[in-house]
Scaffold this active site. Structure first.
Site, PDB file in Angstrom:
ATOM      1  CE  LYS A 133      -1.777   0.516  -3.577  1.00  0.00           C
ATOM      2  NZ  LYS A 133      -3.182   0.685  -3.987  1.00  0.00           N
TER       3      LYS A 133
ATOM      4  CB  ALA B  17      -8.623   4.451  -6.125  1.00  0.00           C
TER       5      ALA B  17
ATOM      6  CB  THR C 289      -1.000  -0.038   1.184  1.00  0.00           C
ATOM      7  OG1 THR C 289      -1.952   1.000   1.023  1.00  0.00           O
ATOM      8  CG2 THR C 289      -0.305   0.068   2.528  1.00  0.00           C
TER       9      THR C 289
ATOM     10  CG  ASN D 117      -8.680  15.123 -11.214  1.00  0.00           C
ATOM     11  OD1 ASN D 117      -8.985  14.704 -10.103  1.00  0.00           O
ATOM     12  ND2 ASN D 117      -7.515  15.673 -11.470  1.00  0.00           N
TER      13      ASN D 117
ATOM     14  N   GLY E  22     -12.243  11.774  -9.990  1.00  0.00           N
ATOM     15  CA  GLY E  22     -10.886  11.634  -9.465  1.00  0.00           C
ATOM     16  C   GLY E  22      -9.949  11.062 -10.509  1.00  0.00           C
ATOM     17  CB  ALA E  23      -7.255  11.893 -12.164  1.00  0.00           C
TER      18      ALA E  23
ATOM     19  CG  ASP F 208      -6.243  -1.550  -6.073  1.00  0.00           C
ATOM     20  OD1 ASP F 208      -6.570  -2.217  -5.075  1.00  0.00           O
ATOM     21  OD2 ASP F 208      -5.348  -0.684  -6.056  1.00  0.00           O
TER      22      ASP F 208
ATOM     23  CD  GLU G 208      -0.008  17.802 -17.212  1.00  0.00           C
ATOM     24  OE1 GLU G 208       1.042  17.244 -17.570  1.00  0.00           O
ATOM     25  OE2 GLU G 208      -0.034  18.892 -16.610  1.00  0.00           O
TER      26      GLU G 208
ATOM     27  CE1 TYR H 122     -11.263   0.907   4.520  1.00  0.00           C
ATOM     28  CE2 TYR H 122     -11.159   0.932   2.119  1.00  0.00           C
ATOM     29  CZ  TYR H 122     -10.521   0.870   3.353  1.00  0.00           C
ATOM     30  OH  TYR H 122      -9.151   0.785   3.410  1.00  0.00           O
TER      31      TYR H 122
END
Length: 291
Positions: free
Chosen positions: A80, A145, A76, A165, A141-142, A116, A169, A229
């Site tokens: 990564k 995840a 994590t 996002n 989002g970018a 993922d 870019e 979560y």
């Protein structure tokens, strides 16, 4: 220098296979809850531990994984990308994402995987019985995840994947993972989507407050997934449900990405029910503590 995993292995019977997750910070990881529940349910003599590894020390951790004979490793933040650069080889998905969240020994090699995207698709099927093929998806989002979700949606046959996002870019870079069906959009794109995924940290416990988008831009008939979560129900999810929109949290993505890791390491099907029961109990306890 002591092996990275020496403390985690201390006191374990000789026949026990050790697996671990590395990251920083790591104390709140739910991976031990998920994987130890899986090992217990299947009767495997494995033990899974969370190990703090400071930024810049991922390569040493991989060397120590070899020498300690670990059966598997989860990865994590912030490791990564570093791990993707030091494993013997990466799967195609991990290469495209330039991110590894699972390392599996294969013969003499350490192979980097990214579970993922498959975790997301597994959770989507589990929670919403949603068929991705032909769907119009919007991803908010970018980051890491979002990138995994965009790639998985494209590979599963979505007809379009739109990324929204703040930074155009980054949105463009992430949308490119979907190939010809990837595009960047704005909040007007939400009206015609079949599936909306929040892959930002807005609404996360301890993270930015507010909502990732105006919930009134969505309507019944759409499916919304919030990858957060903790809390189990974010303000965005609560608002969507109040409008009669189907909304699910990110527990199942967490569950199914861990289940994939379990199978990669043990070559056995994961005990989904036992893992889900364990992680749900842990998250409910965490939610009560946070109140």
């Amino acid at each position: 220098m002591a092996n990275t995993f020496a403390a985690a292995a201390q006191g374990l019977p000789d026949e026990t296979t050790l697996a671990a997750v590395i990251g920083s910070p790591i104390d709140h990881s739910l991976s031990p809850t998920l994987l130890n529940a899986a090992f217990a349910a299947t009767g495997l003599t494995w033990h899974y531990a969370a190990v703090e590894v400071a930024p810049g020390e991922a390569e040493q951790a991989l060397n120590d994984m070899r020498s300690a004979g670990l059966g598997g490793l989860s990865v994590t933040m912030p490791h990564k990308t570093s791990v993707a650069n030091v494993v013997d080889r990466c799967t195609e998905t991990a290469t495209l994402l330039n991110a590894v969240n699972c390392v599996a020994p294969q013969g003499q090699e350490l192979v980097g995987h990214n579970t993922d995207g498959q975790g997301f698709l597994g959770g989507l099927a589990h929670d919403a019985n949603f068929g991705v093929a032909g769907c119009r998806a919007v991803v908010l989002g970018a980051g890491g995840a979002a990138r995994a979700v965009v790639l998985a949606l494209a590979q599963a046959g979505a007809s379009s994947v739109t990324v929204i996002n703040r930074t155009a870019e980054k949105a463009q870079e992430t949308a490119q993972l979907a190939g010809p069906i990837g595009r960047i959009g704005d909040h007007q794109s939400l009206a015609t989507a079949d599936l909306i995924v929040n892959a930002t940290s807005v609404g996360m416990h301890g993270g930015p407050t507010g909502m990732p988008c105006d919930p009134t831009l969505l309507h019944p008939g759409q499916v919304a997934i919030d990858l957060i979560y903790h809390p189990l129900v974010t303000p965005w999810m609560a608002a969507l449900k109040k409008q009669g929109i189907e909304a699910h949290n990110g527990v199942s993505m967490l569950l199914f990405q861990a289940a994939r890791a379990f199978t990669l390491w043990t070559d056995q099907p994961a005990p989904i029910e036992a893992m889900e029961k364990a992680v749900t109990a842990a998250l409910e306890a965490r939610s009560h503590t946070a109140q």
